[in-house]
Design a protein around this motif. Structure first.
Motif, mmCIF file in Angstrom:
data_model
loop_
_atom_site.group_PDB
_atom_site.id
_atom_site.type_symbol
_atom_site.label_atom_id
_atom_site.label_comp_id
_atom_site.label_asym_id
_atom_site.label_seq_id
_atom_site.Cartn_x
_atom_site.Cartn_y
_atom_site.Cartn_z
ATOM 1 N N THR A 109 0.820 -1.210 0.000
ATOM 2 C CA THR A 109 0.000 0.000 0.000
ATOM 3 C C THR A 109 0.856 1.264 0.000
ATOM 4 O O THR A 109 1.898 1.322 0.644
ATOM 5 N N LYS A 110 0.379 2.248 -0.737
ATOM 6 C CA LYS A 110 1.037 3.551 -0.750
ATOM 7 C C LYS A 110 0.218 4.579 0.026
ATOM 8 O O LYS A 110 0.596 5.746 0.121
ATOM 9 N N ASP A 111 -0.898 4.115 0.562
ATOM 10 C CA ASP A 111 -1.798 4.991 1.320
ATOM 11 C C ASP A 111 -1.268 5.144 2.743
ATOM 12 O O ASP A 111 -1.224 4.158 3.493
ATOM 13 N N PRO A 112 -0.878 6.336 3.155
ATOM 14 C CA PRO A 112 -0.330 6.525 4.507
ATOM 15 C C PRO A 112 -1.331 6.207 5.614
ATOM 16 O O PRO A 112 -0.942 5.792 6.713
ATOM 17 N N VAL A 113 -2.612 6.378 5.347
ATOM 18 C CA VAL A 113 -3.643 6.073 6.346
ATOM 19 C C VAL A 113 -3.735 4.568 6.575
ATOM 20 O O VAL A 113 -3.804 4.093 7.708
ATOM 21 N N VAL A 114 -3.733 3.827 5.473
ATOM 22 C CA VAL A 114 -3.783 2.361 5.564
ATOM 23 C C VAL A 114 -2.514 1.837 6.235
ATOM 24 O O VAL A 114 -2.558 0.925 7.072
ATOM 25 N N TYR A 115 -1.377 2.420 5.861
ATOM 26 C CA TYR A 115 -0.099 2.005 6.447
ATOM 27 C C TYR A 115 -0.112 2.213 7.965
ATOM 28 O O TYR A 115 0.274 1.312 8.733
ATOM 29 N N ALA A 116 -0.569 3.381 8.403
ATOM 30 C CA ALA A 116 -0.620 3.687 9.839
ATOM 31 C C ALA A 116 -1.578 2.740 10.558
ATOM 32 O O ALA A 116 -1.298 2.277 11.669
ATOM 33 N N LYS A 117 -2.701 2.445 9.919
ATOM 34 C CA LYS A 117 -3.689 1.513 10.478
ATOM 35 C C LYS A 117 -3.069 0.144 10.699
ATOM 36 O O LYS A 117 -3.225 -0.478 11.755
ATOM 37 N N GLN A 118 -2.343 -0.344 9.698
ATOM 38 C CA GLN A 118 -1.725 -1.662 9.792
ATOM 39 C C GLN A 118 -0.645 -1.702 10.868
ATOM 40 O O GLN A 118 -0.491 -2.721 11.558
ATOM 41 N N GLU A 119 0.091 -0.624 11.031
ATOM 42 C CA GLU A 119 1.125 -0.576 12.052
ATOM 43 C C GLU A 119 0.522 -0.653 13.453
ATOM 44 O O GLU A 119 1.035 -1.359 14.333
#
Length: 230
Positions: A109-119
């Protein structure tokens, strides 16, 4: 309405509990994350140093100083990790990266929101796997003091992980548990009964409390006797 941009704590909690129940190598604590990874996946764990020596590949160059999960590298699933970090840090980093695999995260994913969610989800997953809420609540009921030092020494986690776990547990204090979650609670408490009893035997708190009451009664009598003589 489900907000897909926010961490799914309920599902993450369920997945961590499922793994705790399912694993035959997670029999006590601290759990062996490398044994769990080997049992539950075909992921190889490779140190950063070996990656550099064998493939000329430096995972840290991709922005991760601690660990990195690569689903496809020379035909293998690999978690690269920094072997020079502390044991507790290595364990949590491996658990975090394995969480991405177990939770089926989209690592491209390149979506920072999705990335933060997954972290956030993987950190929550690893905290529950390493320091199960059900066990901590049960020990707390037995008057065990659950503080930072206890978590560090009992579950081999870092001070940072211990502090964050205490904050999370405080937020979940009044969380309403579903029937499925309650069922998992019973299974996990049953599976790890020996571990819990070793830390705080059944009846320990009651006996200690009774002894404390007896000592307090003796102190009260002593104080009353002194007061009358005065």
């Amino acid at each position: 309405m489900v907000d897909y941009n926010k961490p799914d704590f309920a599902e993450t909690y369920h997945q961590a509990n499922t793994l705790l129940v399912k694993s035959t190598v997670a029999e006590s604590f601290p759990v062996s994350i490398t044994a769990i990874i080997k049992e539950q996946s075909n992921i190889c764990c490779v140190t950063y140093q070996k990656a550099i020596t064998k493939w000329g590949f430096n995972p840290a160059a991709l922005g991760s100083k601690s660990a990195l999960y690569v689903p496809q590298y020379y035909g293998k699933k690999i978690i690269f990790y920094n072997d020079k970090e502390s044991e507790s840090r290595k364990r949590f980093s491996l658990g975090h990266e394995f969480g991405h695999y177990w939770l089926e995260h989209d690592l491209d994913t390149k979506d920072p929101v999705v990335y933060a969610k997954q972290e956030v989800e993987t950190n929550f997953f690893t905290a529950q796997l390493f320091m199960p809420e059900q066990i901590l609540r049960e020990l707390q009921k037995r008057l065990m003091r659950i503080d930072e030092a206890f978590l560090i020494n009992t579950f081999n986690v870092s001070a940072e992980a211990a502090r964050k776990r205490l904050v999370t547990l405080n937020k979940l204090q009044n969380y309403h548990r579903s029937a499925l979650e309650q069922e998992y609670d019973d299974i996990i408490l049953s599976k790890y009964k020996s571990f819990i009893d070793k830390i705080r035997p059944v009846g320990y708190s009651q006996a200690s409390f009774a002894e404390e009451l007896e000592r307090q009664a003796e102190r009260d009598c002593w104080f009353q006797d002194r007061k009358e003589r005065w």
